[in-house]
Design a protein around this motif. Structure first.
Motif, short mmCIF file in Angstrom:
data_model
loop_
_atom_site.label_atom_id
_atom_site.label_comp_id
_atom_site.label_asym_id
_atom_site.label_seq_id
_atom_site.Cartn_x
_atom_site.Cartn_y
_atom_site.Cartn_z
N ASN A 15 -11.35 47.21 -13.02
CA ASN A 15 -11.85 46.36 -14.09
C ASN A 15 -13.25 46.74 -14.55
N SER A 16 -13.75 47.86 -14.04
CA SER A 16 -15.10 48.27 -14.41
C SER A 16 -15.11 48.81 -15.83
N PHE A 17 -16.17 48.52 -16.54
CA PHE A 17 -16.33 49.08 -17.89
C PHE A 17 -17.82 49.25 -18.14
N PRO A 18 -18.39 50.34 -17.62
CA PRO A 18 -19.84 50.55 -17.77
C PRO A 18 -20.22 50.71 -19.22
N ALA A 19 -21.35 50.14 -19.58
CA ALA A 19 -21.86 50.25 -20.95
C ALA A 19 -23.38 50.34 -20.90
N PRO A 20 -23.98 51.03 -21.85
CA PRO A 20 -25.43 51.10 -21.90
C PRO A 20 -26.03 49.71 -22.13
N PRO A 21 -27.30 49.53 -21.85
CA PRO A 21 -27.95 48.22 -22.06
C PRO A 21 -27.87 47.78 -23.51
N ALA A 22 -27.74 46.48 -23.70
CA ALA A 22 -27.71 45.93 -25.06
C ALA A 22 -29.07 46.10 -25.72
N PRO A 23 -29.09 46.33 -27.04
CA PRO A 23 -30.36 46.54 -27.74
C PRO A 23 -31.13 45.26 -27.99
N ASP A 124 -4.81 58.12 -28.96
CA ASP A 124 -4.04 57.70 -27.79
C ASP A 124 -4.87 57.70 -26.52
N GLU A 125 -5.76 58.68 -26.37
CA GLU A 125 -6.50 58.81 -25.12
C GLU A 125 -7.48 57.67 -24.87
N GLY A 126 -7.80 56.91 -25.92
CA GLY A 126 -8.73 55.80 -25.74
C GLY A 126 -8.10 54.44 -25.95
N GLU A 127 -6.79 54.40 -26.11
CA GLU A 127 -6.11 53.14 -26.44
C GLU A 127 -6.38 52.05 -25.40
N SER A 128 -6.40 52.43 -24.11
CA SER A 128 -6.53 51.42 -23.06
C SER A 128 -7.90 50.77 -23.03
#
Length: 334
Positions: A15-23, A124-128
Motif C-alpha cells: 500500500n506504499s505510495f511515496p510522493a515528494p513533499p507537498a508544495p 498500461d504500465e501506470g494503470e495501477s
C-alpha cells in the motif's frame, strides 16, 4: 508531451505510495507564473504583441500539462518533485511559454507548479497507480487555487485554462470550486483543451456556443485530416468547439479564419492561415501545416499543438470573453 517511450518509475509495493513533499504556495518558487514575477507567461511571440497583464481586469489560472516524462536521478516517484530544477525549466520553456503566454492580453496569469503525475499513468504500465498519482497532483492544484483565492483574487473575473493532464485537474476544480457555488458567477470561461470532456460534465457550466458567451467551457483535441479514431475514441458525448469559429458547427472552418499559429520558433511570431479546422465526431481535424522540415513531422496526433495551431485565435477569444463579461468594448486590438 505524450510518449510511451519514457522510462517508468518503479511500481510501489503493498500500500506504499511515496510522493515528494507537498508544495508551499507562499513560496514564489512553487509558481511557474505570477503577476509581478518575471516568467515565461510574460513573453509574446514576434514583435507586434504586448504583455498586457499590468492593465488586465481579469485573472487567468493556468494548469499545465504533463512534462514529467522520465525518471531523473533521486526522483523515482510517480509524481514529480517541485525541487527538480531541470523539470521546472522544461515546464517553463515549453508549456508556460507556448500556452500560458497566450492569455497575457486577457488577464493576469497564475500558473502553479504541482506534483504532476508521470506520463506513464496514461498507459498500461501506470494503470495501477494512475488514480493515486493524479489525486496527488490534484491536491496541489486545489491548494494552489485556494491560495490564489485567499491572497490574489479580490473578486476579479477568472479564466480557467489548461491542457492535457492539466485539463483533468481543471475539470475537477470546476466541480469543486465553481459548480453551483458563488464563485461560478466569476467564471469568464474555461479552456479545457487536450482531453475528452463530456458535454454534460457540469450541471451549470455548459459548452460554449459562441465567441462572446461566458460562464461556459470550450474543449478540443486536434488530429491530422487522415487520422482514424480507434475503438472507443469517437464518443458522441464528447464536447468539441472549433477554435476558429467558437461554435460546435461541423462545417470546415477555412484557414483564412486562422489569425496565426506558433510553430517551433516562438520568437518568429504567429503564422496566419496556418491550418484549417473541422469538427468530426469527438475531435477536431486539420491539415498538416507547411513549414521548413515538415517532412519529418509525421505524427497524426497533434496533441502537442492543440493551442499552438490556433494561438492568436485563442488569445483574441480570451480577450473577447473578458470584454463580454465586463460589458465593455475591447480597449486594444492586436
Amino acid at each position: 508531451m505524450l510518449s510511451s517511450c519514457a522510462s517508468v518509475p518503479d511500481l510501489p509495493s503493498g500500500n506504499s505510495f511515496p510522493a515528494p513533499p507537498a508544495p508551499d504556495y507562499d513560496l514564489t518558487a512553487n509558481w511557474a507564473a505570477l503577476p509581478g514575477m518575471d516568467d515565461y507567461a510574460d513573453r509574446t511571440p514576434g514583435d507586434s504583441l504586448q504583455d498586457l497583464q499590468y492593465r488586465a481586469a481579469a485573472d487567468v489560472f493556468f494548469v499545465h500539462p504533463t512534462i514529467y516524462t522520465d525518471v531523473r536521478k533521486d526522483n523515482n516517484t510517480w509524481n514529480a518533485a517541485l525541487t527538480d530544477d531541470a523539470l521546472n525549466r522544461d515546464v517553463d520553456e515549453s508549456t508556460i511559454l507556448n500556452q500560458a503566454s497566450i492569455f497575457n492580453a486577457a488577464g493576469k496569469v497564475y500558473a502553479p507548479r504541482y506534483r504532476q503525475a508521470h506520463i506513464s499513468v496514461f498507459y498500461d504500465e501506470g494503470e495501477s497507480v494512475k488514480q493515486r498519482a493524479l489525486d496527488t497532483a490534484y491536491q496541489d492544484v486545489l491548494a494552489a487555487f485556494d491560495y490564489y483565492l485567499t491572497h490574489y483574487h479580490n473578486g476579479r473575473p477568472i479564466i480557467l485554462a489548461a491542457h492535457s493532464q492539466g485539463t483533468l485537474h481543471a475539470e475537477r476544480l470546476l466541480r469543486d470550486r465553481f459548480e453551483g457555488k458563488a464563485l461560478g458567477e466569476k467564471l469568464v470561461a474555461a479552456y479545457l483543451v487536450g482531453m475528452p470532456i463530456d458535454r454534460e460534465a457540469f450541471r451549470t457550466i455548459p459548452v460554449c456556443t459562441g465567441a462572446e458567451e461566458t460562464g461556459c467551457f470550450v474543449s478540443w483535441r486536434t488530429y491530422r485530416d487522415d487520422f482514424e479514431p480507434g475503438p472507443g475514441q469517437d464518443d458522441p458525448a464528447v464536447a468539441v468547439v472549433n477554435p476558429l469559429t467558437w461554435t460546435k458547427a461541423t462545417d470546415r472552418a477555412p484557414d483564412s479564419l486562422n489569425r496565426g499559429g506558433i510553430l517551433y520558433n516562438y520568437e518568429a511570431g504567429p503564422i496566419p492561415g496556418l491550418v484549417w479546422a473541422e469538427i468530426r465526431g469527438a475531435a477536431l481535424f486539420t491539415n498538416k501545416p507547411s513549414f521548413f522540415g515538415d517532412i519529418l513531422f509525421r505524427t497524426k496526433n497533434y496533441h502537442v499543438a492543440d493551442y499552438n495551431f490556433f494561438w492568436m485565435n485563442v488569445r483574441d477569444n480570451a480577450k473577447q470573453r473578458v470584454d463580454a463579461y465586463l460589458g465593455s468594448e475591447p480597449p486594444y486590438v492586436e
